[in-house]
Design an enzyme around this catalytic site. Structure first.
Site, PDB file in Angstrom:
ATOM      1  N   HIS A  59       0.818  -1.218   0.000  1.00  0.00           N
ATOM      2  CA  HIS A  59       0.000   0.000   0.000  1.00  0.00           C
ATOM      3  C   HIS A  59       0.853   1.271   0.000  1.00  0.00           C
ATOM      4  O   HIS A  59       0.342   2.356  -0.269  1.00  0.00           O
ATOM      5  CB  HIS A  59      -0.965  -0.002   1.197  1.00  0.00           C
ATOM      6  CG  HIS A  59      -0.331   0.273   2.525  1.00  0.00           C
ATOM      7  ND1 HIS A  59      -0.025  -0.725   3.429  1.00  0.00           N
ATOM      8  CD2 HIS A  59       0.058   1.423   3.120  1.00  0.00           C
ATOM      9  CE1 HIS A  59       0.506  -0.193   4.517  1.00  0.00           C
ATOM     10  NE2 HIS A  59       0.570   1.122   4.356  1.00  0.00           N
ATOM     11  N   SER A 114       4.823   2.681   7.890  1.00  0.00           N
ATOM     12  CA  SER A 114       4.438   1.469   7.167  1.00  0.00           C
ATOM     13  C   SER A 114       5.595   1.000   6.295  1.00  0.00           C
ATOM     14  O   SER A 114       6.213   1.775   5.574  1.00  0.00           O
ATOM     15  CB  SER A 114       3.219   1.749   6.277  1.00  0.00           C
ATOM     16  OG  SER A 114       2.070   1.923   7.041  1.00  0.00           O
ATOM     17  N   ASP A 174      -0.002  -7.618   1.186  1.00  0.00           N
ATOM     18  CA  ASP A 174       0.476  -6.244   1.380  1.00  0.00           C
ATOM     19  C   ASP A 174       1.992  -6.187   1.427  1.00  0.00           C
ATOM     20  O   ASP A 174       2.586  -5.441   2.214  1.00  0.00           O
ATOM     21  CB  ASP A 174      -0.127  -5.613   2.637  1.00  0.00           C
ATOM     22  CG  ASP A 174      -0.050  -4.081   2.608  1.00  0.00           C
ATOM     23  OD1 ASP A 174       0.167  -3.530   1.526  1.00  0.00           O
ATOM     24  OD2 ASP A 174      -0.185  -3.468   3.678  1.00  0.00           O
TER      25      ASP A 174
END
Length: 517
Positions: A137, A259, A167
């Site tokens: 993402h 992230s 992911d």
């Protein structure tokens, strides 16, 4: 006498009084000399042996955290992703500049493309030749990806492969002999174990929010959040059905921008890829989640070998076991995965599995929940034979199953078509700085070149160059006209750095070193 004079007189008298008092003390001191008191610090009591040991252990643990932080941060990178057409273009030219250089280029012609949206995240190097692991993402839909290293070098990155169902994404930069982090065994991680999360959240050039290192423990294993399935369901419902979520949960602080960063054990091994937080505010509230490193490593191997993930298929529709299931099927524990149905051409059904079977193990690993079974299956490859241990109405069985392959449509990142009207090279255009333009902009003299248009989020814009700034020199050569400036800029090859000397209408002179794109 004025009040000010009275005040000054009062202050003068006060100072004289202090001086007189000091003189009096001095005379008294000469008449009677007494030794000054000696201040003696109270004795320091040694800590009890048990406390000293505890302090020593805490200091040793602190040293471990410091050593790991120093060792791993050089391999943690900042990722900047530009997405074409991400948001409406801002107003880049003032009314005065529009009057000088004409109306926006979309007037009377095709609409101006929307400038890209810029987002950022973290990644980390896993090989010395430039492979960077991050979250899907972070880079999904990006038309341009740049990677900033700890030594401030910036590289263009290309996508090696992506897997939205886990992911996980892999990109490569053209770098050699860079520091890299080893992937550890996430299955060996234990609840309560100390961990360290590292992020590089700042994605704007010159950001002061650089590396962040936080510590905590593993709070839980095998956490499903339905983040990946819900996100994929909007774009590809079929892919959402094959999403895998078996997160490590930690209370180490992870915030937006972190992230894709590493979660490390006290050996300095990566045991997870930081991915998500549980929050009602968008910031950390004590719960963060990481993709287990064993799953990420399996995805990485496929992305390197095939450019895509070859997802093995067991071919069952499953659900977590409930207390009622355990009673109905004669289970010793309330754990396992109930088989409800089979997909088309199911390898499990072909191997002899039936509805109501409860899967309690795969190969040598126990199975307690859905996410765990999905992860264990995903660690294999299509065509592998796995041993499925199950309970069928109280009777234990073990069946070999040859795994199939999930028919997933792989994600492909197509670069956007080039803009035919984009200013080449540096992302800006120049115009002649004639007398009228100089007067309107506030320059004291005419002559030379002025920046007339800056491409949003282009190379010049990222360096802070603005429309209306005067271009004084390119390299060591003074600019005498816009035509000369264009010639000088075009003489620099793509990938090289050009040095620009500029001046704002307010008179501030600044330097911009820009890599030609």
């Amino acid at each position: 006498m004025s009040s000010r004079s009275a005040t000054l007189l009062g202050l003068g008298l006060l100072m004289l009084g202090i001086a007189a008092a000091a003189a009096g003390l001095g005379r008294a001191a000469r008449d009677t000399v007494e030794p000054a008191p000696v201040l003696v610090a109270p004795p320091v009591r040694p800590l009890p042996v048990a406390n000293r040991d505890a302090v020593r252990q805490a200091a040793n643990l602190s040293d471990v955290f410091v050593s790991i932080a120093e060792a791993v941060t050089p391999a943690v990178v900042r990722i900047t992703a530009e997405q074409s057409g991400g948001r409406d273009a801002p107003e880049w030219l003032s009314r005065r500049l529009q009057d000088l250089f004409g109306p926006p280029r979309d007037s009377g012609g095709p609409p101006e493309p929307v400038p890209p949206a810029v987002s950022g995240g973290t990644g980390f190097l896993i090989s010395t030749d430039g492979l960077v692991l991050t979250n899907d993402h972070v880079i999904a839909g990006a038309s341009r990806i740049t990677v900033s290293l700890s030594d401030k070098r910036v590289f263009e990155a290309r996508v090696v492969g992506r897997d939205p169902t886990t992911d996980v994404a892999l990109v490569r930069i053209d770098a050699r002999n860079v520091p890299a982090l080893p992937l550890g065994d996430s299955d060996a991680a234990r609840v309560g174990e100390w961990v360290i999360a590292v992020g590089n959240p700042g994605f704007d050039e010159g950001s002061t929010l650089d590396f962040t290192v936080t510590g905590g423990i593993i709070s839980a294993k095998g956490r499903p959040l339905n983040l990946i399935p819900n996100g994929l369901a909007l774009a590809d419902p079929a892919a959402g059905a094959y999403a895998i979520e078996d997160f490590l949960q930690t209370d180490a602080v992870i915030n937006p921008g972190n992230s894709g960063g590493p979660l490390l054990n006290l050996k300095g091994e990566v045991i997870g890829v930081n991915t998500a937080i549980a929050s009602s505010t968008g910031f950390n509230q004590g719960y963060a989640f990481a993709i287990p490193s064993n799953l990420a490593a399996r995805v990485v191997r496929d992305l390197i070998a095939y450019g895509r993930v070859r997802r093995p298929l067991l071919g069952v529709q499953i659900a977590d076991v409930t207390p009622e299931d355990a009673e109905a099927y004669g289970l010793e524990q309330i754990a396992g995965v109930r088989v409800d149905d089979f997909g088309e051409d199911s390898p499990a059904r072909a191997a002899g599995l039936e509805r109501h079977d409860v899967i309690i193990g795969l190969n040598d690993a126990p199975v307690e929940r859905v996410g765990q079974l999905q992860r264990l299956v995903a660690l294999n490859a299509p065509g592998d034979t796995v041993s499925v241990r199950l309970v069928r109405w109280g009777r234990r069985l073990e069946l070999p199953v040859v795994l199939g392959e999930v028919p997933l449509e792989q994600s492909r990142d197509e670069p956007p078509p080039p803009r035919p009207d984009a200013p080449p090279g540096l992302g800006f255009e120049v115009a002649e700085l004639d007398a009228a333009t100089a007067r309107e902009l506030g320059y004291d003299r005419a002559g030379g070149a002025v920046v007339a248009d800056v491409v949003p989020f282009g190379a010049a814009d990222r360096k802070g160059i603005a429309s209306g700034d005067r271009l004084v020199a390119v390299g060591k050569t003074a600019v005498r006209s816009a035509r000369e400036a264009r010639t000088l800029i075009r003489s620099v090859s793509r990938g090289q750095v050009v040095t620009l000397l500029l001046q704002t209408p307010e008179g501030r002179t600044y330097i911009a070193n820009i890599r030609v794109e």
